[in-house]
Enzyme design. Sequence first.
Site, mmCIF file in Angstrom:
data_model
loop_
_atom_site.group_PDB
_atom_site.id
_atom_site.type_symbol
_atom_site.label_atom_id
_atom_site.label_comp_id
_atom_site.label_asym_id
_atom_site.label_seq_id
_atom_site.Cartn_x
_atom_site.Cartn_y
_atom_site.Cartn_z
ATOM 1 N N ASP A 6 0.812 -1.213 0.000
ATOM 2 C CA ASP A 6 0.000 0.000 0.000
ATOM 3 C C ASP A 6 0.850 1.270 0.000
ATOM 4 O O ASP A 6 2.057 1.231 0.232
ATOM 5 C CB ASP A 6 -0.970 0.008 1.198
ATOM 6 C CG ASP A 6 -0.350 -0.566 2.473
ATOM 7 O OD1 ASP A 6 0.894 -0.519 2.596
ATOM 8 O OD2 ASP A 6 -1.093 -1.051 3.325
ATOM 9 N N ASN A 51 -7.609 -2.954 14.317
ATOM 10 C CA ASN A 51 -8.990 -3.314 13.957
ATOM 11 C C ASN A 51 -9.043 -4.542 13.047
ATOM 12 O O ASN A 51 -10.076 -4.848 12.471
ATOM 13 C CB ASN A 51 -9.691 -2.124 13.282
ATOM 14 C CG ASN A 51 -9.005 -1.714 11.980
ATOM 15 O OD1 ASN A 51 -8.059 -2.362 11.538
ATOM 16 N ND2 ASN A 51 -9.486 -0.647 11.369
ATOM 17 N N HIS A 79 -7.305 -5.012 10.220
ATOM 18 C CA HIS A 79 -7.084 -4.816 8.772
ATOM 19 C C HIS A 79 -5.795 -5.499 8.313
ATOM 20 O O HIS A 79 -4.870 -5.717 9.096
ATOM 21 C CB HIS A 79 -7.115 -3.335 8.375
ATOM 22 C CG HIS A 79 -5.938 -2.499 8.786
ATOM 23 N ND1 HIS A 79 -6.040 -1.151 9.048
ATOM 24 C CD2 HIS A 79 -4.632 -2.798 8.979
ATOM 25 C CE1 HIS A 79 -4.845 -0.674 9.354
ATOM 26 N NE2 HIS A 79 -3.979 -1.657 9.339
HETATM 27 C C1 F6R Z 1 1.397 -1.650 6.122
HETATM 28 C C2 F6R Z 1 0.079 -2.257 6.196
HETATM 29 C C3 F6R Z 1 -0.712 -2.291 7.447
HETATM 30 C C4 F6R Z 1 0.126 -2.515 8.709
HETATM 31 C C5 F6R Z 1 -0.755 -2.458 9.952
HETATM 32 C C6 F6R Z 1 0.060 -2.611 11.209
HETATM 33 O O1 F6R Z 1 1.926 -1.778 4.821
HETATM 34 O O2 F6R Z 1 -0.361 -2.734 5.224
HETATM 35 O O3 F6R Z 1 -1.690 -3.283 7.358
HETATM 36 O O4 F6R Z 1 0.756 -3.763 8.621
HETATM 37 O O5 F6R Z 1 -1.447 -1.254 9.981
HETATM 38 O O6 F6R Z 1 0.846 -1.460 11.366
HETATM 39 P P1 F6R Z 1 1.941 -1.396 12.515
HETATM 40 O O7 F6R Z 1 2.956 -2.393 12.190
HETATM 41 O O8 F6R Z 1 2.486 0.019 12.423
HETATM 42 O O9 F6R Z 1 1.245 -1.667 13.792
#
Ligand code: F6R
Length: 246
Positions: free
Chosen positions: A67, A137, A139
């Site tokens: 992303d 959440n 995702h």
């Molecule tokens: C990042 C991504 C997100 C993160 C998720 C966790 O490329 O796709 O899904 O993996 O938001 O973020 P952190 O590691 O900062 O807790």
Amino acid sequence: MKIINLGSKEEACHYVANELLKQIISNKKSVLGLATGGTMVRVYEQLVNLIRINEIDLSEITTFNLDEYIGIDYDHPESYYTYMHDVLFNHLPTWNEEKIHLPNGSAENLQEEIKRYEDLLDKEGPVDVQILGIGENGHIGFNEPGTSFDSLTSVVGLTQSTIEANSRYFETKEEVPEQAISMGIHSILKAKRIILLAYGPKKADAIRKLLTGEITTDLPASALYNHPNVEVILDNNAYLSEKEEI
Ligand code: F6R
């Protein structure tokens, strides 16, 4: 889905870095699916060390990132393009920039850009190993709760929970972009192998929900149950709430 609690953040990150290394060694033309976020910083630090020690040539490796934010330029300090170069690509001289792919969140025509990215994934893919973090959440990528499991690369809106979580990297919450381009859930599931990494207490609730086994669009990560080769790598803190309930 294999659930593996490796106890500590360090061990969990080392496992993921080492699996990426093994993939690269097994096929010098591997296609890697990469993620950003706080979770992956230590993975990439360890991967840089492992690649240096083993003197691995990366010139034929292809990478796809999950992303990128919309609304900030690619060279903005908090863009995922900058993150990937700061944390991984700039530390090793043999990456081939032409084989490093991220969605372009500042493309003039975003509809053309999402089609270009999905087409490129199909042409260069499938991804051999896709690494994933998980949002508080649930995702994966920026596929927020409610996203269809059939989704392809698209323009997505970030939820307040994600904006809050990511505001730690920006001076004010208002600066956090509200949209991103993200590989879709279906695009992610095209990978041959998926490794999701979660550590720390903030991820315990999402992991507890994931480990109930319920497959629901309310928890995007539960789509991973529809894939035959998924590992979920945890530390004690991310796994804690599940253990407490047992
Ligand atoms: C990042 C991504 C997100 C993160 C998720 C966790 O490329 O796709 O899904 O993996 O938001 O973020 P952190 O590691 O900062 O807790």
